[in-house]
Design a protein around this motif. Structure first.
Motif, PDB file in Angstrom:
ATOM      1  N   ILE A  98      -3.409  -2.762  -7.824  1.00 59.44           N
ATOM      2  CA  ILE A  98      -3.127  -2.733  -7.001  1.00 59.44           C
ATOM      3  C   ILE A  98      -4.993  -2.665  -6.276  1.00 59.44           C
ATOM      4  O   ILE A  98      -5.270  -4.084  -5.471  1.00 59.44           O
ATOM      5  CB  ILE A  98      -2.833  -1.884  -5.717  1.00 59.44           C
ATOM      6  CG1 ILE A  98      -1.434  -1.208  -6.092  1.00 59.44           C
ATOM      7  CG2 ILE A  98      -3.701  -2.243  -4.424  1.00 59.44           C
ATOM      8  CD1 ILE A  98      -0.660  -2.480  -6.241  1.00 59.44           C
ATOM      9  N   LYS A 109      -4.507   3.495  -4.432  1.00 58.02           N
ATOM     10  CA  LYS A 109      -2.860   3.274  -4.724  1.00 58.02           C
ATOM     11  C   LYS A 109      -2.982   2.695  -6.456  1.00 58.02           C
ATOM     12  O   LYS A 109      -2.682   1.972  -6.795  1.00 58.02           O
ATOM     13  CB  LYS A 109      -3.194   1.771  -3.962  1.00 58.02           C
ATOM     14  CG  LYS A 109      -2.910   1.907  -3.225  1.00 58.02           C
ATOM     15  CD  LYS A 109      -1.700   2.207  -1.864  1.00 58.02           C
ATOM     16  CE  LYS A 109      -0.884   0.928  -2.070  1.00 58.02           C
ATOM     17  NZ  LYS A 109       0.343   0.583  -0.601  1.00 58.02           N
ATOM     18  N   ALA A 151      -4.757  -3.857   0.824  1.00 58.51           N
ATOM     19  CA  ALA A 151      -3.596  -3.329   0.048  1.00 58.51           C
ATOM     20  C   ALA A 151      -2.330  -2.359   0.069  1.00 58.51           C
ATOM     21  O   ALA A 151      -2.116  -1.789  -0.489  1.00 58.51           O
ATOM     22  CB  ALA A 151      -4.904  -1.728  -0.789  1.00 58.51           C
TER      23      ALA A 151
END
Length: 182
Positions: free
Chosen positions: A172, A168, A27
């Motif tokens: 994501i 995030k 990520a």
């Protein structure tokens, strides 16, 4: 860029430690693994893990989240280490994330971070403790404010994906999850 500290203790659950580190890295999160000392970590099933650094050499202020892998006796070693409790409390007081899976939520409980929250853990861990101020649940993953807990090795991927979403965002998380063919 988000930064996550993953302390590794002797006897940690390797599936959890590696899954957390792998998915967060996918990520775009910077993950730093830190051993409690300078030695390689022999995990619960005999896999040797080489931490990036030692706990003494990290500055907790540089991290957005600390994630504790479970496993025994790894979680017991984390719980017995006052440096871990200090880091957990420091990040919590700064409004940052703390997370634990399997047996490690007991470390969050020991640091007082589960009081007034819902949490989950490996069966028998939290519910085996005298924690009347904690709503112990059986969900795979629970995110209560910025404290995230999970059940065990079988929930490690869901746990790591939740960590990604918290750090995030959903987009994501979905991107990483698609790449895993889930």
């Amino acid at each position: 860029m988000a930064r996550v500290l993953v302390p590794l203790a002797q006897g940690c659950e390797e599936l959890e430690a590696v899954t957390i580190t792998d998915l967060l890295t996918r990520a775009g999160v910077t993950v730093v693994t830190a051993g409690l000392d300078e030695n390689p970590v022999k995990a619960s099933r005999g896999v040797t893990l080489l931490p990036d650094t030692t706990l003494d050499d990290v500055n907790a202020d540089e991290f957005d989240m600390v994630v504790l892998p479970g496993g025994l006796p790894g979680a017991d070693y984390l719980d017995a280490d006052p440096r871990i409790h200090a880091i957990l409390k420091q990040l919590h007081q700064q409004g940052k994330y703390t997370a634990a899976i399997c047996a490690a939520p007991k470390v969050l409980a020991g640091a007082g971070l589960l009081d007034g929250r819902q949490a989950t853990s490996y069966p028998g861990v939290l519910d085996g403790m005298n924690l009347p101020q904690v709503a112990v649940m059986s969900d795979a993953v629970i995110s209560d404010d910025k404290v995230i807990t999970s059940r065990g090795p079988g929930t490690a991927m869901d746990f790591a994906l939740e960590l990604i979403e918290q750090l995030k965002g959903r987009e994501i998380r979905n991107e990483v999850e698609r790449g895993l063919c889930r």
